[in-house]
Design a protein around this motif. Sequence first.
Motif, mmCIF file in Angstrom:
data_model
loop_
_atom_site.group_PDB
_atom_site.id
_atom_site.type_symbol
_atom_site.label_atom_id
_atom_site.label_comp_id
_atom_site.label_asym_id
_atom_site.label_seq_id
_atom_site.Cartn_x
_atom_site.Cartn_y
_atom_site.Cartn_z
ATOM 1 N N LYS A 193 0.839 -1.125 0.056
ATOM 2 C CA LYS A 193 0.200 -0.076 -0.240
ATOM 3 C C LYS A 193 0.829 1.281 -0.011
ATOM 4 N N TYR A 232 -6.725 1.292 -7.257
ATOM 5 C CA TYR A 232 -6.188 2.708 -6.728
ATOM 6 C C TYR A 232 -7.703 3.431 -6.294
ATOM 7 N N PRO A 270 -4.811 -1.011 -13.977
ATOM 8 C CA PRO A 270 -5.099 -0.226 -13.005
ATOM 9 C C PRO A 270 -6.708 -0.106 -13.092
ATOM 10 N N LEU A 303 -9.570 2.341 -10.944
ATOM 11 C CA LEU A 303 -9.758 3.072 -9.947
ATOM 12 C C LEU A 303 -10.980 3.090 -9.297
ATOM 13 N N ILE A 361 -1.313 7.663 -12.153
ATOM 14 C CA ILE A 361 -1.678 6.134 -12.201
ATOM 15 C C ILE A 361 -0.788 5.674 -13.334
ATOM 16 N N ASP A 412 2.655 5.243 -12.845
ATOM 17 C CA ASP A 412 2.986 4.153 -12.084
ATOM 18 C C ASP A 412 2.694 2.678 -12.856
ATOM 19 N N THR A 413 1.951 2.725 -13.886
ATOM 20 C CA THR A 413 1.664 1.814 -14.451
ATOM 21 C C THR A 413 2.198 1.400 -15.827
ATOM 22 N N LYS A 442 -4.103 -3.821 -10.323
ATOM 23 C CA LYS A 442 -3.485 -2.860 -9.355
ATOM 24 C C LYS A 442 -4.665 -1.931 -8.890
ATOM 25 N N ARG A 500 -3.053 3.419 -3.266
ATOM 26 C CA ARG A 500 -2.620 2.228 -4.205
ATOM 27 C C ARG A 500 -2.390 0.998 -3.488
ATOM 28 N N TRP A 501 -2.937 0.048 -4.004
ATOM 29 C CA TRP A 501 -2.797 -1.452 -3.257
ATOM 30 C C TRP A 501 -2.021 -2.207 -4.638
#
Length: 240
Positions: free
Chosen positions: A3, A63, A28, A30, A102, A105-106, A61, A21-22
Amino acid sequence: MDKVVERWISPRTQRELTLARWGHYGTPLLVFPTAGGDAEEIERHHLLGHLAEAVDAGRVKVYSVDSTAGRALATHEGSPEHRMWLFNQYHDAIASEVVPAIQADTGGHEIVAAGSSIGAFNALAMVCRYPQLFRAAICMSGTFHMEKFLGGFNDDLYFSSPVHFVKGMEGPQLDLLRQRFVVLASGSGRWEDTGESWAAGNVLGEKGIPNRVDDWGPEYDHDWPTWWKMLPTYVDEIVG
């Protein structure tokens, strides 16, 4: 479950915005909170736990972000015009601030939006307003006619409300939206109104936007146990 929580002052909403975020990798997802919920609401109410299998397997993932405009609505902050303005600014903040975070991050993957109640409104609005950023919406127990809570209607609410602005959509944005998918799920138990989902589905269908309305039946109420069942089911369907 891994997390990370980030906070910043949004120049668009003019207040703090939290993004949680986990997970490590995957599509992703959301998840918008209910009403005035915060970014960690889905963890406290165990919705995240019901996604653990998909998160641990690297299929999604997850969010979540504060429901800034929903909180203003729930607390009757300011005038109705202010709250309508805030919904419009909130969607802009998601597209211009949250989505880039996001994507960084992805690696730029298209996002699946999801949410319950007012969270479903936000999920549908983001896919319809920004189909270049989102590929699907999972809308659970949706509340889509916000004007009944705001006591009015203006351009800010019009451009925030998919059941209104989609009717006037044309051109490349509509062409792209017709390549997206929306699921509108609702129980018909306590505090549920399947009519909201059917009305939204009709608006989308009239413009040729792929969607499906699912009625889960009277044993499913407008409450977290319903969404515990729904969200993993649709993640399996849409993400695989």
